[in-house]
Design an enzyme around this catalytic site. Sequence first.
Site, short mmCIF file in Angstrom:
data_model
loop_
_atom_site.label_atom_id
_atom_site.label_comp_id
_atom_site.label_asym_id
_atom_site.label_seq_id
_atom_site.Cartn_x
_atom_site.Cartn_y
_atom_site.Cartn_z
N ASP A 1 0.80 -1.22 0.00
CA ASP A 1 0.00 0.00 0.00
C ASP A 1 0.84 1.27 0.00
O ASP A 1 0.43 2.31 0.52
CB ASP A 1 -0.97 0.02 1.20
CG ASP A 1 -1.86 -1.20 1.22
OD1 ASP A 1 -2.24 -1.66 0.13
OD2 ASP A 1 -2.17 -1.70 2.31
N LYS B 1 1.87 2.14 -5.07
CA LYS B 1 2.40 1.59 -6.32
C LYS B 1 1.46 1.85 -7.50
O LYS B 1 1.91 2.14 -8.60
CB LYS B 1 2.61 0.07 -6.18
CG LYS B 1 3.57 -0.31 -5.08
CD LYS B 1 3.63 -1.81 -4.88
CE LYS B 1 2.37 -2.42 -4.31
NZ LYS B 1 2.09 -2.07 -2.92
N GLY C 1 -4.54 -4.28 -3.85
CA GLY C 1 -5.51 -3.21 -4.08
C GLY C 1 -4.73 -1.97 -4.46
O GLY C 1 -4.10 -1.36 -3.61
N HIS C 2 -4.71 -1.65 -5.76
CA HIS C 2 -3.92 -0.52 -6.24
C HIS C 2 -4.87 0.60 -6.66
O HIS C 2 -5.65 0.44 -7.59
CB HIS C 2 -3.05 -0.95 -7.42
CG HIS C 2 -2.04 -2.01 -7.05
ND1 HIS C 2 -1.23 -2.63 -7.96
CD2 HIS C 2 -1.71 -2.55 -5.84
CE1 HIS C 2 -0.45 -3.51 -7.33
NE2 HIS C 2 -0.73 -3.48 -6.04
N GLN D 1 1.83 -6.13 -3.30
CA GLN D 1 2.28 -6.26 -1.91
C GLN D 1 3.58 -5.43 -1.73
O GLN D 1 3.76 -4.45 -2.43
CB GLN D 1 2.51 -7.72 -1.52
CG GLN D 1 1.22 -8.51 -1.35
CD GLN D 1 0.59 -8.96 -2.65
OE1 GLN D 1 1.22 -9.59 -3.47
NE2 GLN D 1 -0.68 -8.65 -2.85
P1 GDP Z 1 -0.75 0.36 -3.53
O1 GDP Z 1 -1.36 -0.91 -3.07
O2 GDP Z 1 0.72 0.42 -3.27
O3 GDP Z 1 -1.10 0.70 -4.95
O4 GDP Z 1 -1.39 1.51 -2.61
P2 GDP Z 1 -2.95 1.67 -2.23
O5 GDP Z 1 -3.68 2.14 -3.41
O6 GDP Z 1 -3.44 0.46 -1.54
O7 GDP Z 1 -2.85 2.78 -1.09
C1 GDP Z 1 -2.30 4.03 -1.33
C2 GDP Z 1 -3.37 5.10 -1.07
O8 GDP Z 1 -2.75 6.38 -0.95
C3 GDP Z 1 -4.37 5.24 -2.20
O9 GDP Z 1 -5.62 5.59 -1.67
C4 GDP Z 1 -3.82 6.39 -3.03
O10 GDP Z 1 -4.82 7.09 -3.74
C5 GDP Z 1 -3.22 7.26 -1.96
N1 GDP Z 1 -2.02 8.03 -2.36
C6 GDP Z 1 -1.01 7.67 -3.18
N2 GDP Z 1 -0.06 8.63 -3.19
C7 GDP Z 1 -0.49 9.61 -2.36
C8 GDP Z 1 0.08 10.85 -1.91
O11 GDP Z 1 1.19 11.23 -2.28
N3 GDP Z 1 -0.64 11.58 -1.02
C9 GDP Z 1 -1.86 11.17 -0.56
N4 GDP Z 1 -2.47 11.95 0.32
N5 GDP Z 1 -2.42 10.02 -0.96
C10 GDP Z 1 -1.73 9.24 -1.84
P1 IMO Z 2 -0.96 -4.17 -2.22
O1 IMO Z 2 -0.53 -4.72 -3.57
C1 IMO Z 2 -1.03 -4.67 2.11
C2 IMO Z 2 -1.17 -8.80 3.60
C3 IMO Z 2 -2.43 -9.26 4.32
C4 IMO Z 2 -1.83 -10.27 5.28
C5 IMO Z 2 -0.71 -10.91 4.46
C6 IMO Z 2 -1.08 -12.24 3.80
O2 IMO Z 2 -2.24 -3.41 -2.28
O3 IMO Z 2 0.17 -3.44 -1.59
P2 IMO Z 2 -2.66 -12.86 1.76
O4 IMO Z 2 -4.11 -12.66 1.53
O5 IMO Z 2 -1.79 -12.23 0.71
O6 IMO Z 2 -2.27 -14.30 1.97
O7 IMO Z 2 -2.34 -12.13 3.16
O8 IMO Z 2 -0.37 -9.96 3.45
N1 IMO Z 2 -1.38 -8.25 2.26
C7 IMO Z 2 -1.29 -6.94 1.94
N2 IMO Z 2 -1.10 -5.87 2.75
N3 IMO Z 2 -1.16 -4.51 0.78
C8 IMO Z 2 -1.34 -5.58 -0.03
O9 IMO Z 2 -1.33 -5.49 -1.39
C9 IMO Z 2 -1.45 -6.87 0.55
N4 IMO Z 2 -1.66 -8.11 0.06
C10 IMO Z 2 -1.60 -8.94 1.10
O10 IMO Z 2 -3.06 -8.20 4.99
O11 IMO Z 2 -1.22 -9.62 6.36
MG MG Z 3 -2.89 -1.58 -1.81
#
Ligand code: GDP
Ligand code: IMO
Ligand code: MG
Length: 434
Positions: free
Chosen positions: A13, A16, A40-41, A224
């Site tokens: 998270d 990416k 979840g991107h 991840q």
């Molecule tokens: P990922 O799994 O690495 O793609 O990240 P996620 O999408 O799960 O979580 C990142 C969250 O932060 C998302 O809701 C993005 O919209 C938000 N985000 C990304 N970059 C920034 C930033 O520079 N500032 C803020 N405030 N939010 C951001």
């Molecule tokens: P993105 O790509 C954050 C965590 C789960 C759990 C562990 C194992 O959005 O960064 P799983 O279902 O993969 O066997 O769970 O990994 N986990 C993540 N945490 N971001 C993710 O993906 C994750 N994908 C799995 O919460 O601790």
């Molecule tokens: Mg994510």
Amino acid sequence: MHNIIVLGAQWGDEGKGKVVDLFAERFDVVARYQGGHNAGHTVYIGEQKFVLKLIPSGILRPGVQAVIGNGVVVDLAALIQEMSMLEGLGIDVKSQLRISNRAHVIFPFHRLIEKMSEARENRVPIGTTSRGIGPCYEDKIGRRGIRVADLYDPESFRALYDTLAEDKQTLAATFNLHETIDYTQIRRQCEEFAEKIRPLVCDTAAVLAGAMTQGKRILFEGAQGTMLDVDHGTYPFVTSSSAAAGGASTGTGVPPTKINGIIGVSKAYITRVGSGPFPTESHDGGGELLRREGNEFGAVTGRPRRCGWFDVPLLQYTAMVNGFDTLLITKLDVLDQLDEIPVCVGYGLKGKLLTEMPATYRALEAIEPVYERLPGWKTTTRGTTRMDALPEKARAYLKFLEERTGVEVGGVSTGPERNETIIRAGSKLEKLVG
Ligand code: GDP
Ligand code: IMO
Ligand code: MG
């Protein structure tokens, strides 16, 4: 000619999705190499929010080929649902998406096995996303898994499926699991789904090789984060795939010699979802503030993310196992209102300063982080697009991270949208994505 990996430097998270979406327009192909719909991107394009789980975020750029590599595990129902969602938004999924014939298939009974495993006595639950990811990879490594290609050989598929179903029934009975599963119905549904995606299935390693021969550029999208990597992460509190840079090669069939750069994405602080050690987790108002300001709730499960302070030893470790060329620090704006910002600069254990990342989760749980406190800038950085437009104290914070981690901070994200990004002039990052 550059093929680049973008991956998470922490526990996932990191942002990416935003970063991949931003750079994808400069690449011809975006390939996912591991994980499944546990990812979840999130991508914002103007007011519109997209959450990609299984399909590479690059698909949001018209004309970019999106590849689901052999290292990914595919839940067909989730895939078809995500394809329909994207088609509904006018995205040309059929011409942009390709799915590896060597990727393994997740079946609904994998979720059941996972539930059983998480609930077992004497086992600390991992706090998984409950998507059946781990059990599917177990079958893959156990050499009894079913791959996408198998779906198109009906006789062989039925034989493989029946054996696997029998195994699961035995397992369920052994563990007294009394949930009724209609294995025949699952198989039929799977056969239906297989027909829907048939035109997209191919040898994606060959597609990528062909693209490289034509001089096209590939962006590898990690899911991840490194600390969730099955080998290098905080085992057993990890996911079941190779999220670190090495996975990009095994998970796509692109030789390591063809990969020219690695971008680590890291938050300006740190979060984790699920259980497991987290040395810099903040249990006081600081963690609460980060969760609120950063809207730190899981994109897949909606769970509140655990929040804490930037961890230098952790970043040094993930830089070591990935070989980061550069870092892109996200969510700097989330720190805007803090008076001071703690940064962990060392790990103490039993009165000694550690020089290596401990291998066991018990040792990691016992760590006493050593903090330095940096002054906050107390003004908004949201949407800033130039390094020299950042407040001096924010620049000092980034410089500190760069010096302590030993990796260039080539870029900074100052908001969720594409244009809310700084690429430092003259940085390695600029060269890699230029
Ligand atoms: P990922 O799994 O690495 O793609 O990240 P996620 O999408 O799960 O979580 C990142 C969250 O932060 C998302 O809701 C993005 O919209 C938000 N985000 C990304 N970059 C920034 C930033 O520079 N500032 C803020 N405030 N939010 C951001
Ligand atoms: P993105 O790509 C954050 C965590 C789960 C759990 C562990 C194992 O959005 O960064 P799983 O279902 O993969 O066997 O769970 O990994 N986990 C993540 N945490 N971001 C993710 O993906 C994750 N994908 C799995 O919460 O601790
Ligand atoms: Mg994510």
